[in-house]
Design a protein around this motif. Structure first.
Motif, short mmCIF file in Angstrom:
data_model
loop_
_atom_site.label_atom_id
_atom_site.label_comp_id
_atom_site.label_asym_id
_atom_site.label_seq_id
_atom_site.Cartn_x
_atom_site.Cartn_y
_atom_site.Cartn_z
N GLY A 49 78.36 107.49 85.26
CA GLY A 49 77.64 106.13 85.42
C GLY A 49 77.65 105.45 84.47
O GLY A 49 78.26 106.19 83.59
N VAL A 50 76.75 104.63 84.40
CA VAL A 50 76.93 103.31 83.48
C VAL A 50 75.69 103.25 82.47
O VAL A 50 74.72 103.62 83.47
N ALA A 51 75.71 102.61 82.01
CA ALA A 51 73.89 102.13 81.19
C ALA A 51 73.56 99.99 81.87
O ALA A 51 74.60 99.88 81.35
N VAL A 52 72.82 100.07 81.86
CA VAL A 52 72.07 98.78 81.61
C VAL A 52 70.83 99.21 80.86
O VAL A 52 70.69 99.73 80.34
N VAL A 53 71.00 97.51 80.21
CA VAL A 53 69.79 97.24 79.59
C VAL A 53 68.53 96.11 80.25
O VAL A 53 69.53 95.20 81.12
N THR A 54 68.08 95.74 79.68
CA THR A 54 66.75 94.89 80.82
C THR A 54 66.54 94.09 79.76
O THR A 54 65.97 94.31 79.22
N VAL A 55 66.51 92.58 80.36
CA VAL A 55 66.13 91.56 79.95
C VAL A 55 65.20 90.45 80.17
O VAL A 55 65.44 90.56 81.98
N PRO A 56 64.60 89.71 79.75
CA PRO A 56 64.24 88.28 80.83
C PRO A 56 64.55 87.76 81.66
O PRO A 56 65.77 87.42 81.25
N ASP A 57 64.44 87.51 82.69
CA ASP A 57 64.86 86.90 83.92
C ASP A 57 64.76 85.09 83.67
O ASP A 57 64.01 84.71 83.46
N ILE A 58 65.69 84.29 82.45
CA ILE A 58 65.57 82.85 82.36
C ILE A 58 66.16 82.02 83.46
O ILE A 58 66.51 80.83 82.75
N ARG A 59 66.68 82.31 84.36
CA ARG A 59 67.88 81.52 85.19
C ARG A 59 66.45 80.67 85.87
O ARG A 59 65.99 80.31 86.16
N TRP A 60 67.60 79.61 87.03
CA TRP A 60 66.64 78.61 87.42
C TRP A 60 66.46 79.13 88.66
O TRP A 60 66.56 80.29 89.14
N GLY A 61 65.68 78.15 89.45
CA GLY A 61 65.03 79.07 90.39
C GLY A 61 65.50 78.89 91.25
O GLY A 61 64.75 78.99 92.90
N ALA B 46 73.59 92.90 76.56
CA ALA B 46 74.85 94.24 77.11
C ALA B 46 75.55 94.82 76.94
O ALA B 46 75.64 95.79 76.12
N ALA B 47 76.52 93.61 76.00
CA ALA B 47 78.00 93.91 75.88
C ALA B 47 77.46 95.44 74.68
O ALA B 47 78.13 95.74 73.85
N GLU B 48 77.25 94.08 73.51
CA GLU B 48 76.38 94.21 71.92
C GLU B 48 75.60 95.47 72.05
O GLU B 48 75.57 95.89 70.81
N SER B 49 74.73 95.60 73.11
CA SER B 49 74.25 96.92 73.18
C SER B 49 75.12 98.09 73.43
O SER B 49 74.04 99.29 73.89
N GLY B 50 76.34 97.69 74.00
CA GLY B 50 76.54 98.98 74.46
C GLY B 50 76.50 99.83 75.64
O GLY B 50 77.04 100.61 76.41
N ALA B 51 75.80 98.89 76.74
CA ALA B 51 76.00 98.82 78.25
C ALA B 51 77.07 98.26 78.96
O ALA B 51 77.30 97.05 78.05
N TYR B 52 76.81 98.38 80.25
CA TYR B 52 77.35 98.08 81.35
C TYR B 52 77.49 96.38 81.60
O TYR B 52 77.85 95.73 82.58
N GLU B 53 75.75 96.50 82.10
CA GLU B 53 75.03 95.18 82.89
C GLU B 53 73.84 95.17 82.52
O GLU B 53 73.72 95.99 81.96
N ALA B 54 73.56 94.35 82.70
CA ALA B 54 71.82 93.79 82.39
C ALA B 54 71.02 93.23 83.73
O ALA B 54 71.67 93.42 84.26
N TRP B 55 69.40 93.88 83.85
CA TRP B 55 68.61 93.97 84.14
C TRP B 55 67.93 93.21 84.12
O TRP B 55 67.89 93.59 82.76
N LEU B 56 68.17 91.93 84.86
CA LEU B 56 66.80 90.58 84.94
C LEU B 56 65.80 91.43 84.77
O LEU B 56 65.18 91.42 86.24
N ILE B 57 64.82 91.45 84.75
CA ILE B 57 62.99 91.21 84.65
C ILE B 57 62.09 89.86 84.68
O ILE B 57 62.22 89.04 83.53
N ASP B 58 61.84 89.57 85.72
CA ASP B 58 61.01 88.46 86.14
C ASP B 58 59.63 89.19 85.22
O ASP B 58 59.13 89.67 84.93
N PRO B 59 59.07 87.53 85.60
CA PRO B 59 57.80 87.54 84.60
C PRO B 59 56.49 88.40 84.88
O PRO B 59 56.05 88.58 84.30
#
Length: 287
Positions: free
Chosen positions: A131-143, A162-175
């Motif tokens: 499997g792969v690892a993901v990290v969570t980050v705030p979702d700052i994309r447009w609407g 994600a790459a700098e954290s050694g993860a494969y992907e970032a999961w975006l977290i809403d407010p």
């Protein structure tokens, strides 16, 4: 073998392919795109990608560069010229070339660009085994994340984190603290009750074409499905998690922010759906 690209009516050597400096895709990210996977000479879900391209164009009040049937013919010819059997087609349409002005230009033809690249493997053996690892980050994309626009700076920043954290992907977290999707993928979990969960289509996510096929394949196999949002805590308490996209199909996620998901290894639902998708594409019409 020589690599070819397509730009506005011409098949060109890849190194010579270019667009004008005042193309609105370059200056305003005023364009949309699709990525279509090639597996053993077959396009995966081509009709779905073309339908979504049409929707993106319509939402941005942008013209097709040619009728959809012709765009598909160009794509198939470009694949033939490149001799690619396993890889991906990148297709981009912009509003065209015009003097720089925020307003839409009048009577300007759309720009159409296509490229093809080979892919030796769509996942590394260890990614499927562990499997792969993901990290969570705030979702700052447009609407309007439902439009597959070339304005990708926010996902780029998330993927880099994600790459700098050694993860494969970032999961975006809403407010509200809930997962929307990955920076370039849809996000899924399998609950302890065996229910497959992924966020429902809305303006907050891109309704992935692979996502739609996986939902259908899950239904055909009697896997219960809920289209709803979920929290990171719920994902960590789940049996399984995975991401899906045109290039990953169903790729297991076994760690989120450094914490294991379930037993910390790929689960049976993810493996079943990945194989089901590969079988589905293999049964299609060669491109």
């Amino acid at each position: 073998m020589a690599r070819w690209a397509y730009v506005n009516g011409r098949y060109l050597p890849h190194r010579q392919a270019a667009v004008h400096v005042e193309d609105r895709g370059f200056q305003f990210a005023d364009g949309v795109y699709e990525v279509v996977t090639l597996l053993d000479g077959r396009f995966a879900d081509l009709d779905g990608h073309m339908e979504r391209l049409g929707r993106s164009l319509s939402e941005l009040r942008m013209d097709w560069p040619a009728v959809p049937r012709v765009v598909t013919m160009i794509a198939r010819e470009l694949v033939r010229r490149n001799g690619v059997r396993n890889g991906s087609l990148y297709l981009q349409v912009t509003r065209g070339v015009a003097p720089r002005d925020f307003k839409f230009p009048a009577n300007v033809p759309s720009t159409l660009v296509m490229t093809v690249k080979r892919v030796s493997a769509f996942a590394k053996p260890e990614q499927l085994e562990k499997g792969v690892a993901v990290v969570t980050v705030p979702d700052i994309r447009w609407g309007r994340c439902d439009i597959k626009t070339v304005g990708l700076l926010a996902p780029v920043l998330a993927k880099q984190q994600a790459a700098e954290s050694g993860a494969y992907e970032a999961w975006l977290i809403d407010p509200d603290g809930r997962v929307t999707e990955g920076s370039s993928s849809n996000a899924w979990i399998v609950t302890q009750d065996g229910v497959l969960v992924t966020r429902a289509p809305s303006q907050k996510i891109l309704n992935g074409i692979t996502r739609q096929s996986l939902l259908r394949l899950a239904g055909e196999r009697g896997i219960p499905v809920e289209e709803r949002s979920f929290t990171v805590e719920e994902a960590l308490a789940a049996r399984e998690a995975f991401v899906s996209s045109a290039g990953t199909f169903a790729l297991p996620v076994t760690r989120i922010d450094g914490k294991p998901v379930g037993e910390g290894r790929p689960g049976p639902v993810t493996r079943t759906l990945r194989q089901a998708y590969l079988d589905y594409v293999a049964a299609g019409v060669p491109s």
